[in-house]
Write a protein that holds these residues in place. Structure first.
Motif, short mmCIF file in Angstrom:
data_model
loop_
_atom_site.label_atom_id
_atom_site.label_comp_id
_atom_site.label_asym_id
_atom_site.label_seq_id
_atom_site.Cartn_x
_atom_site.Cartn_y
_atom_site.Cartn_z
N GLY A 117 0.82 -1.19 0.00
CA GLY A 117 0.00 0.00 0.00
C GLY A 117 0.86 1.24 0.00
O GLY A 117 2.09 1.18 0.09
N GLN A 118 0.20 2.39 -0.03
CA GLN A 118 0.92 3.65 -0.17
C GLN A 118 1.44 4.20 1.15
O GLN A 118 2.25 5.11 1.14
CB GLN A 118 0.00 4.70 -0.83
CG GLN A 118 -0.93 5.44 0.12
CD GLN A 118 -2.08 4.60 0.62
OE1 GLN A 118 -2.23 3.42 0.30
NE2 GLN A 118 -2.92 5.19 1.45
N GLY A 119 1.01 3.66 2.25
CA GLY A 119 1.47 4.12 3.54
C GLY A 119 0.56 5.16 4.15
O GLY A 119 -0.07 5.96 3.45
N THR A 120 0.49 5.14 5.47
CA THR A 120 -0.28 6.14 6.21
C THR A 120 0.55 6.59 7.40
O THR A 120 1.14 5.76 8.11
CB THR A 120 -1.65 5.59 6.64
OG1 THR A 120 -2.41 6.62 7.26
CG2 THR A 120 -1.53 4.40 7.58
N LEU A 121 0.63 7.89 7.61
CA LEU A 121 1.50 8.45 8.64
C LEU A 121 0.81 8.46 10.00
O LEU A 121 -0.30 8.95 10.14
CB LEU A 121 1.91 9.87 8.26
CG LEU A 121 2.75 10.64 9.28
CD1 LEU A 121 4.10 9.95 9.50
CD2 LEU A 121 2.95 12.08 8.81
#
Length: 126
Positions: A117-121
């Motif tokens: 996935g694109q990542g979540t901060l």
């Protein structure tokens, strides 16, 4: 195959957050699913993995007893419940998956996962 992570944000130390990762795509059995994280200036590290819905999840020592991974195969979604968050938990969190069931010794190794996935901060700060 697409993975969409969500649920990140700013959390106070000691607080909680739940990350979600929704999967879509054909021809994938969504075998092993994992969460990784990467803090600024550090390498990506494995946080938790669900090798299959029948296996006991794997956790990094740093999150054991605080984080819980769960999966809803009917919804093609995996979750990461994070409790008692600490400053060191600040990172971009990524979900990943691969075809088939990964062996236990490799469950938290990023090189063995194919789709990301694109990542979540997640920022833990007072």
């Amino acid at each position: 195959v697409q993975l969409q992570a969500s649920g990140g944000g700013l959390v106070q130390p000691g607080g909680s957050a739940r990350l979600s990762c929704a999967f879509s795509g054909s021809g994938l059995d969504f075998g092993s699913i994992a969460w990784f994280r990467q803090a600024p200036g550090k390498e990506r590290e494995g946080v938790s993995a669900s090798r299959s819905r029948h296996d006991i999840p794997n956790y990094a020592d740093s999150v054991k007893g605080r984080f819980t991974i769960s999966r809803d195969n009917a919804k093609n979604t995996v979750y990461l419940q994070m409790n008692d968050l600490k400053l060191d938990d600040t990172a971009v969190y990524y979900c990943a998956t691969r075809q088939g069931r990964i062996v236990m010794s490799a469950a938290l190794s990023a090189q063995h996962y194919t789709y990301w996935g694109q990542g979540t901060l997640v920022t833990v700060s007072s």
